[in-house]
Enzyme design. Structure first.
Site, short mmCIF file in Angstrom:
data_model
loop_
_atom_site.label_atom_id
_atom_site.label_comp_id
_atom_site.label_asym_id
_atom_site.label_seq_id
_atom_site.Cartn_x
_atom_site.Cartn_y
_atom_site.Cartn_z
N HIS A 64 22.21 53.39 60.50
CA HIS A 64 21.59 54.24 59.50
C HIS A 64 22.65 55.21 58.97
O HIS A 64 22.82 55.39 57.79
CB HIS A 64 20.39 54.96 60.10
CG HIS A 64 19.58 55.73 59.10
ND1 HIS A 64 18.40 56.34 59.40
CD2 HIS A 64 19.80 56.00 57.79
CE1 HIS A 64 17.92 56.95 58.32
NE2 HIS A 64 18.75 56.76 57.35
N GLU A 111 24.28 58.42 52.09
CA GLU A 111 24.90 58.76 53.38
C GLU A 111 26.20 59.53 53.16
O GLU A 111 26.50 60.47 53.88
CB GLU A 111 25.13 57.50 54.22
CG GLU A 111 23.86 56.82 54.70
CD GLU A 111 22.99 57.71 55.59
OE1 GLU A 111 23.53 58.32 56.54
OE2 GLU A 111 21.77 57.80 55.34
N HIS A 115 25.94 63.27 54.34
CA HIS A 115 26.55 63.39 55.67
C HIS A 115 28.07 63.25 55.67
O HIS A 115 28.76 63.97 56.35
CB HIS A 115 25.95 62.33 56.61
CG HIS A 115 24.45 62.35 56.65
ND1 HIS A 115 23.75 63.38 57.26
CD2 HIS A 115 23.52 61.50 56.15
CE1 HIS A 115 22.45 63.14 57.14
NE2 HIS A 115 22.27 62.01 56.48
#
Ligand code: NAG
Ligand code: NAG
Ligand code: NAG
Ligand code: NAG
Length: 249
Positions: A64, A111, A115
């Site tokens: 993920h 992502e 992040h």
């Protein structure tokens, strides 16, 4: 017994690469974070959670993301650029697919922006190629699907105890994971969906809990198209690890 032995032998077999340099000044920023969370999800469960009909979900745990705790969206002007990771795409497509959508680019972009731009305070993750490439490497070394299988935790119509799943992970990696589930239709049953294994900034495995910290069941909704909420699995409920193609319970 065989599984048990393999489990015990597994301790310490992972050789994680150290990489201990950070960018100067990063510690002082408002985006300070302490650990990296390597988040795996079980595609069959993710598909069951969502309204989207998945086609042929992978039969292994996929990535993920790699998430710094306590920091998100650290640099909104650092845009995702797929051209920088062209050589990684075959592995990205296999190991880091968007299981809900045929085009995986949106997930990778998300992502990176949420992040990756925060993880980039570490030298080892300070470009898109390093972030995605080193995350793939960490995922392959972690090899969660094989580790669970060696410990006898396989997708099955029988139920597991959460503690058995946590014990398997702890035996192999020597650290406490975070295991997340969503509630099943069936009373008293939850569905295994996500497993987080945490790492230090040097990419060494560490407990996902801090000393003295207790995991709260803080809900987290991984995708907009997912209606259910993912929580830390409840220790007292039966846990379903759904096989591919099995009728839903
Ligand atoms: C944000 O990213 C841009 C583009 O890579 C870069 O030029 C800029 O220095 C970054 N800003 C910070 C605060 O790191
Ligand atoms: C996937 O989506 C991205 C971003 O939305 C787009 O640029 C790209 O062309 C799409 N790729 C395919 C193969 O459709
Ligand atoms: C990790 O958690 C385990 C189990 O709670 C504990 O025994 C161990 O001391 C912890 N390790 C560290 C480095 O905190
Ligand atoms: C776990 O599930 C039991 C049974 O449904 C419930 O009574 C308990 O409150 C739950 N615990 C947590 C921490 O949610």
């Amino acid at each position: 017994m065989k599984y048990h032995v393999l489990c015990l032998l597994g301790i310490g077999y992972l050789a994680f690469q150290p990489g201990n340099s950070y960018r100067k000044g990063a510690e002082k920023s408002s985006h300070e974070w302490k650990k990296l969370v390597l988040t795996h999800h079980w595609p069959v469960s993710v598909c069951k959670m969502s309204d989207v009909a998945c086609k042929n979900p992978p039969n292994y745990w996929t990535l993920h993301g790699l998430w710094p705790d306590r920091a998100e969206s650290c640099n909104n002007s650092w845009h995702f650029n797929e051209a920088e990771i062209m050589d990684l795409l075959p592995e990205m497509n296999s190991f880091w697919p968007d299981v809900l959508h045929p085009n995986h680019t949106q997930l990778w972009k998300h992502e990176w922006q949420k992040h990756g731009t925060c993880a980039a305070t570490l030298c080892i993750l300070d470009s898109q190629h390093k972030y995605f490439g080193n995350t793939l490497d960490l995922y392959k070394k972690t090899d969660l699907s094989s580790v669970l299988a060696k410990c006898g935790i396989t997708p099955s119509s029988k139920y597991y105890k959460v503690q058995d799943i946590k014990n398997a992970v702890e035996k192999i990696y020597g650290v406490v994971p975070k295991v997340q589930c969503f509630p099943s239709q069936e009373q008293g049953v939850q569905v295994l969906t996500q497993i987080e294994i945490c790492f230090t900034k040097e990419l060494q495995p560490r407990n996902c809990t801090d000393a003295g910290e207790v995991h709260q069941g803080v809900p987290n909704r991984p995708w907009d198209s997912i209606k259910e909420e993912l929580c830390v699995c409840n220790e007292t409920l039966q846990t379903y690890y759904p096989p591919i193609g099995q009728q839903w319970v």
